[in-house]
Enzyme design. Structure first.
Site, PDB file in Angstrom:
ATOM      1  N   ARG A 133       0.823  -1.208   0.000  1.00 28.14           N
ATOM      2  CA  ARG A 133       0.000   0.000   0.000  1.00 28.14           C
ATOM      3  C   ARG A 133       0.862   1.266   0.000  1.00 28.14           C
ATOM      4  O   ARG A 133       0.459   2.301  -0.531  1.00 28.14           O
ATOM      5  CB  ARG A 133      -0.943  -0.003   1.198  1.00 28.14           C
ATOM      6  CG  ARG A 133      -2.141  -0.911   0.971  1.00 28.14           C
ATOM      7  CD  ARG A 133      -3.024  -0.947   2.188  1.00 28.14           C
ATOM      8  NE  ARG A 133      -4.356  -1.451   1.886  1.00 28.14           N
ATOM      9  CZ  ARG A 133      -5.318  -1.587   2.780  1.00 28.14           C
ATOM     10  NH1 ARG A 133      -5.107  -1.246   4.037  1.00 28.14           N
ATOM     11  NH2 ARG A 133      -6.500  -2.036   2.427  1.00 28.14           N
ATOM     12  N   LYS A 141     -17.184 -16.242   5.088  1.00 29.76           N
ATOM     13  CA  LYS A 141     -18.624 -16.083   5.295  1.00 29.76           C
ATOM     14  C   LYS A 141     -19.362 -15.736   4.024  1.00 29.76           C
ATOM     15  O   LYS A 141     -19.050 -14.752   3.356  1.00 29.76           O
ATOM     16  CB  LYS A 141     -18.858 -14.959   6.296  1.00 29.76           C
ATOM     17  CG  LYS A 141     -18.540 -15.322   7.723  1.00 29.76           C
ATOM     18  CD  LYS A 141     -18.723 -14.067   8.510  1.00 29.76           C
ATOM     19  CE  LYS A 141     -18.832 -14.236   9.978  1.00 29.76           C
ATOM     20  NZ  LYS A 141     -19.031 -12.897  10.567  1.00 29.76           N
ATOM     21  N   GLY A 145      -6.957  -7.801   0.290  1.00 23.94           N
ATOM     22  CA  GLY A 145      -7.093  -8.685   1.432  1.00 23.94           C
ATOM     23  C   GLY A 145      -6.390 -10.010   1.211  1.00 23.94           C
ATOM     24  O   GLY A 145      -5.290 -10.053   0.678  1.00 23.94           O
ATOM     25  N   GLY A 176     -12.252  -4.478   1.644  1.00 25.32           N
ATOM     26  CA  GLY A 176     -13.661  -4.070   1.734  1.00 25.32           C
ATOM     27  C   GLY A 176     -14.036  -3.086   0.633  1.00 25.32           C
ATOM     28  O   GLY A 176     -15.125  -3.153   0.062  1.00 25.32           O
TER      29      GLY A 176
HETATM   30  C1  3PG Z   1      -8.664  -1.960   5.266  1.00 24.25           C
HETATM   31  O1  3PG Z   1      -7.544  -2.423   5.440  1.00 24.25           O
HETATM   32  O2  3PG Z   1      -9.684  -2.660   5.170  1.00 24.25           O
HETATM   33  C2  3PG Z   1      -8.777  -0.469   5.104  1.00 24.25           C
HETATM   34  O3  3PG Z   1      -7.579   0.145   5.414  1.00 24.25           O
HETATM   35  C3  3PG Z   1      -9.911   0.071   5.912  1.00 24.25           C
HETATM   36  O4  3PG Z   1      -9.744  -0.235   7.262  1.00 24.25           O
HETATM   37  P1  3PG Z   1     -11.009  -0.434   8.187  1.00 24.25           P
HETATM   38  O5  3PG Z   1     -11.727  -1.663   7.718  1.00 24.25           O
HETATM   39  O6  3PG Z   1     -10.491  -0.557   9.600  1.00 24.25           O
HETATM   40  O7  3PG Z   1     -11.898   0.793   8.019  1.00 24.25           O
END
Ligand code: 3PG
Ligand code: MG
Length: 417
Positions: A36, A222, A374, A397
């Protein structure tokens, strides 16, 4: 509706407030994956190269939002960025905003960079989330003030706002949304950074005008997290391959015996409906790698779709790998989010590894491949296949919400071209 980008403006002599997502994984004080940070370098270098004064903002993890906590400090990230830029990166004060930050920013010279402390140390940052929890869905006057004060304390420092934090664009927090609007309100530009621009281009291209066959691959724990995504993708894709723990809930809905596998019992009825409307688009595992004990059991190949009562599924089996790989080989567009099994353990990594290899091979033959952030991004990187994919998102997300077709206020609010 194209958004203005950092390439459209000149920041020479200006103070630039740039939101980045440096929420990187840290273990024992060390950054285990700096992607990142690396991905934000083009925007950062653009500002510094033009002679801008750069103020970076990020969140890190989920602190208590009651002030400084060493464990969540942005310090390791400032140090890593300093190495990558080969120049000093100043770290803002533990109080995040206030007089000390003001004088540090005032002292910045052209081409210098400061990283503010973790914006989540201030309760104003995530305050907009609290509205959802209040009875009337609005912030109380005190909550609103906490938020507005934090926004104002940041916004007054800069002339220009840049959003290069794609991973945070599904949030409506102060530093990613409120500050952008506040800079616009005083007449300054609010633009997308190169990373945000790139993320949107690839995600948008993949889902808006996909070359066919368009194959989605979904995994992870999930199914309840991904119902919206599955429904949305069903309208667009030719096939959805589903592995990971979420597959067992779908298999259970089909009447398959899943043994002790992880299942979301309250989702089974919902999944029956979803499957009934999906035609032959949803492809599920036909065999499994299972075990009798999640912690200490040995891997067992289950050469059948049904799993015995004493076993739980841990990965897709060899016939499923063959089935999935065949579908992927024919694909012209692939979107992948979520691992096929418990890939962090070598005994159960074959499914995820094979899918990654199949996607890499399809990409080599000309397919467009987009990997949601992720776990699937981490898996692809661990396997050294990241260079072989078209695009790996920095958002977990955020990339999911984008693919679900949700609007993202922090992007919506940026200046139009
Ligand atoms: C993440 O890694 O999902 C983003 O940086 C957002 O973080 P958060 O889900 O804690 O808002
Ligand atoms: Mg998250």
């Amino acid at each position: 509706m194209a958004k203005k980008s950092i390439a459209d403006i000149n920041v020479s002599g200006k103070t630039v407030l740039m939101r980045v997502d440096f929420n990187v994984p840290i273990k024992d004080g060390r950054i285990t994956n700096d992607r990142r940070i690396v991905q934000a370098l083009p925007s950062i270098k653009r500002v510094l190269g033009q002679g801008g004064k750069l103020v970076l903002m990020t969140h890190m993890g989920r602190p208590a939002e009651k002030g400084f906590e060493a464990e969540f400090s942005a310090k390791p990230v400032a140090e890593r960025l300093s190495q990558l830029l080969n120049k000093p990166v100043k770290l803002g004060p533990p109080g995040v905003v206030g007089a000390e930050l003001d004088s540090m920013v005032a002292a910045l010279k052209a081409g210098e960079v400061l990283l503010m402390e973790n914006v989540r140390f201030n309760p104003g940052e995530t305050m907009p989330d609290k509205a959802k929890k209040n009875p009337d869905k609005k912030l109380t006057p005190e909550q609103q003030k906490t938020h507005d004060d934090f926004v104002a304390a940041i916004a007054k420092l800069g002339d220009v706002y840049v959003n290069d934090a794609f991973g945070t664009c599904h949030r409506k927090h102060a530093s990613i949304y409120g500050v952008a609007k506040a800079v616009q309100a005083k007449g300054g530009p609010a633009v997308a950074g190169y990373l945000v621009e790139k993320e949107i281009r690839y995600l948008h291209e993949a889902v808006s005008a996909p070359k066919r066959p368009f194959v989605a691959i979904l995994g992870g724990a999930k199914v309840s997290d991904k119902i919206k995504l599955i429904s949305k993708l069903l309208e667009k894709v030719d096939r959805i391959l589903i592995g990971g723990a979420m597959a067992y809930t779908l298999l259970a809905a089909k009447g398959v015996k899943i043994g002790k596998s992880r299942v979301e019992a309250d989702q089974v009825e919902e999944m029956k409906k979803l499957l009934a409307g999906a035609g032959d688009k949803i492809v599920l595992p036909v065999d499994h790698i299972a075990t009798d004990n999640f912690e200490s059991g040995k891997p067992v190949v289950v050469s059948d779709v049904n799993i015995a009562d004493n076993l739980l599924g841990m990965d897709i089996g060899p016939a499923s790998v063959k089935l999935f790989s065949g579908v992927i080989a024919a694909a012209k567009t692939v979107v992948w989010n979520g691992p096929m099994g418990v890939f962090e353990r070598p005994d159960y990594a074959t499914g995820t590894r094979s899918v990654a290899e199949a996607v890499a091979a399809a990409t080599l033959k000309g397919a467009v491949s987009v990997i949601g952030g992720g776990d699937s991004a981490a898996a692809v990187e661990e396997m050294g296949l990241d260079e072989k994919m078209t695009h790996i998102s920095t958002g977990g997300g955020a990339s999911l919400e984008y693919l679900e077709g949700k609007t993202m206020p922090p992007i919506e609010t940026l200046d139009e071209k």
